[in-house]
Design an enzyme around this catalytic site. Structure first.
Site, PDB file in Angstrom:
ATOM      1  N   PRO A 148       0.840  -1.211   0.000  1.00 28.24           N
ATOM      2  CA  PRO A 148       0.000   0.000   0.000  1.00 28.24           C
ATOM      3  C   PRO A 148       0.869   1.254   0.000  1.00 28.24           C
ATOM      4  CG  PRO A 148      -0.532  -1.464   1.860  1.00 28.24           C
ATOM      5  CD  PRO A 148       0.690  -2.008   1.204  1.00 28.24           C
ATOM      6  N   GLU A 149       0.590   2.138  -0.929  1.00 28.41           N
ATOM      7  CA  GLU A 149       1.332   3.394  -1.005  1.00 28.41           C
ATOM      8  C   GLU A 149       0.386   4.537  -0.673  1.00 28.41           C
ATOM      9  OE1 GLU A 149       4.576   3.830  -3.580  1.00 28.41           O
ATOM     10  OE2 GLU A 149       4.252   1.917  -4.584  1.00 28.41           O
ATOM     11  N   HIS A 182      -5.274 -14.070   9.093  1.00 23.77           N
ATOM     12  CA  HIS A 182      -4.500 -12.830   9.089  1.00 23.77           C
ATOM     13  C   HIS A 182      -5.303 -11.599   9.498  1.00 23.77           C
ATOM     14  CE1 HIS A 182      -1.612 -15.391   7.130  1.00 23.77           C
ATOM     15  NE2 HIS A 182      -2.390 -15.510   6.063  1.00 23.77           N
ATOM     16  N   ARG A 207       1.678 -10.381   6.184  1.00 24.59           N
ATOM     17  CA  ARG A 207       3.117 -10.358   6.493  1.00 24.59           C
ATOM     18  C   ARG A 207       3.424  -9.710   7.837  1.00 24.59           C
ATOM     19  NH1 ARG A 207       6.259  -8.696   1.146  1.00 24.59           N
ATOM     20  NH2 ARG A 207       8.005  -9.285   2.467  1.00 24.59           N
ATOM     21  N   ARG A 253      22.988  17.600  -4.764  1.00 22.91           N
ATOM     22  CA  ARG A 253      22.802  16.180  -4.451  1.00 22.91           C
ATOM     23  C   ARG A 253      23.100  15.346  -5.696  1.00 22.91           C
ATOM     24  NH1 ARG A 253      18.781  17.644  -0.276  1.00 22.91           N
ATOM     25  NH2 ARG A 253      19.262  16.368   1.548  1.00 22.91           N
TER      26      ARG A 253
END
Ligand SMILES: [Zn+2]
Length: 271
Positions: free
Chosen positions: A2-3, A91, A110, A152
Site C-alpha cells: 500500500p502506497e 491474518h 506479512r 545532491r
C-alpha cells in the site's frame, strides 16, 4: 505494498464511518505486528470518541478525544469496515469495534503493519517527526524540489523516494512521475533544470491524484476500505512495462535496477 494513494483511499472510505463514533472495544487477536501491540491499549482506548481520521505519509491517524492511534498498513495490510459479527479471515489481527456495530478490521499476512497510541502531539512522534512534506500540499512545490536537488548527486528517482525529503512517493509513482516530467530516473538530482523540477512536481501530484481518484493502484493484493480493487493499473505508462512500446511514442520501455528497485523509462521521451 500500500502506497500513499491506497492509504488515502482507505482514509476517505473510512472517514464517514468513524467520525464522532465511540470505540466500543479494541479486540486484538495477534499482538506480534511490526511492533508488539501494547497489552494495555484496549483498556486505554475503550469508550473514547473518534474525532476524525487523518493521514500523514503512509500513516493513518485516528484522532481520539484523548490521544491518537497511529496505524500503518505495512507491506501487505488493509483496514476495512465490516459488521463486527463478520467471520474472521486468516491474518485478521485486530478489530476496532465502534458503537455503530461496525468494526475496522485489520488484515495483514506479512505482519509488517503497526498499531501504536500516543497521548501527546502525534506529529512529534518519532515515526512522524522527521517526515518530509506531503506531496499534495503547497509545501512541495517547484522551489522546494529545486532547492533539495542542488548539490545532491543521488539519482533523482531515489531522491523522490526518500521520505525525509518528500513522503509517499513509492516506486510506482516515482517511475510514472518521471515519465510525465520527461526525466530519466538515473539522472543525478543536481542536473535537473528549474523547468524539469517544476515538471516533476506536477508529475508527482498528477500521478498521485489520478491514483487516488481511481481508488488506489496496487496491483496484487490491495483492496480499499470496502474491499474493491484499485483500477489504476491500466493507466500506467512505464511501470512494469519493460520491453513494451511506450504509450506516447512506441519506443520499447527500458527496465533497469536502481538501489534494488526496478526503474522503467522511455529512452526517447525521457532525458
Ligand atoms: Zn516514449
Amino acid at each position: 505494498m500500500p502506497e500513499l494513494p491506497e492509504v488515502e483511499t482507505t482514509r476517505r472510505g473510512l472517514a464517514p464511518r468513524v467520525r464522532k463514533r465511540r470505540i466500543a472495544a479494541l479486540v486484538i487477536y495477534e499482538r506480534r505486528l511490526r511492533w508488539p501491540v501494547a497489552r494495555s491499549l484496549s483498556r486505554k482506548v475503550a469508550g473514547l470518541r473518534i474525532l476524525r481520521i487523518e493521514r500523514r505519509g503512509k500513516y493513518l491517524l485516528l484522532r481520539l478525544e484523548s490521544g491518537t492511534l497511529l496505524l500503518h498498513l505495512g507491506m501487505s495490510g488493509n483496514l476495512r469496515a465490516v459488521r463486527a459479527d463478520t467471520a474472521r479471515l486468516p491474518h485478521d489481527h485486530f478489530d476496532l469495534v465502534l458503537d455503530s456495530g461496525i468494526a475496522l478490521r485489520f488484515n495483514d499476512p506479512r505482519r509488517f503493519g503497526s498499531l501504536l497510541y500516543t497521548r501527546g502531539d502525534a506529529h512529534a512522534h518519532p515515526l512522524l517527526a522527521h517526515l518530509g512534506p506531503e506531496p499534495l500540499t503547497r509545501a512541495f512545490d517547484a522551489d522546494y524540489l529545486w532547492g533539495i536537488t542542488r548539490r545532491r548527486r543521488v539519482a533523482i528517482k531515489q531522491l523522490l523516494m526518500n521520505s525525509h525529503l518528500v513522503v509517499g512517493v513509492g516506486n510506482i509513482y516515482a517511475n510514472e512521475a518521471l515519465f510525465r516530467a520527461r526525466v530519466r530516473p538515473q539522472r543525478p538530482a543536481r542536473t535537473l533544470s528549474r523547468t524539469e523540477a517544476a515538471r516533476l512536481v506536477r508529475g508527482v501530484r498528477a500521478v498521485l491524484q489520478q491514483a487516488i481518484r481511481a481508488g488506489g493502484t496496487t496491483l496484487r493484493d490491495y483492496r480499499g476500505a470496502d474491499g474493491a480493487p484499485g483500477y489504476f493499473r491500466q493507466r500506467l505508462y512505464v511501470y512494469e512495462r519493460g520491453g513494451k512500446p511506450c504509450r506516447r511514442c512506441g519506443t520499447p520501455v527500458r527496465a533497469v535496477t536502481q538501489g534494488q528497485r526496478s526503474s522503467y523509462y522511455c529512452p526517447a521521451c525521457q532525458r
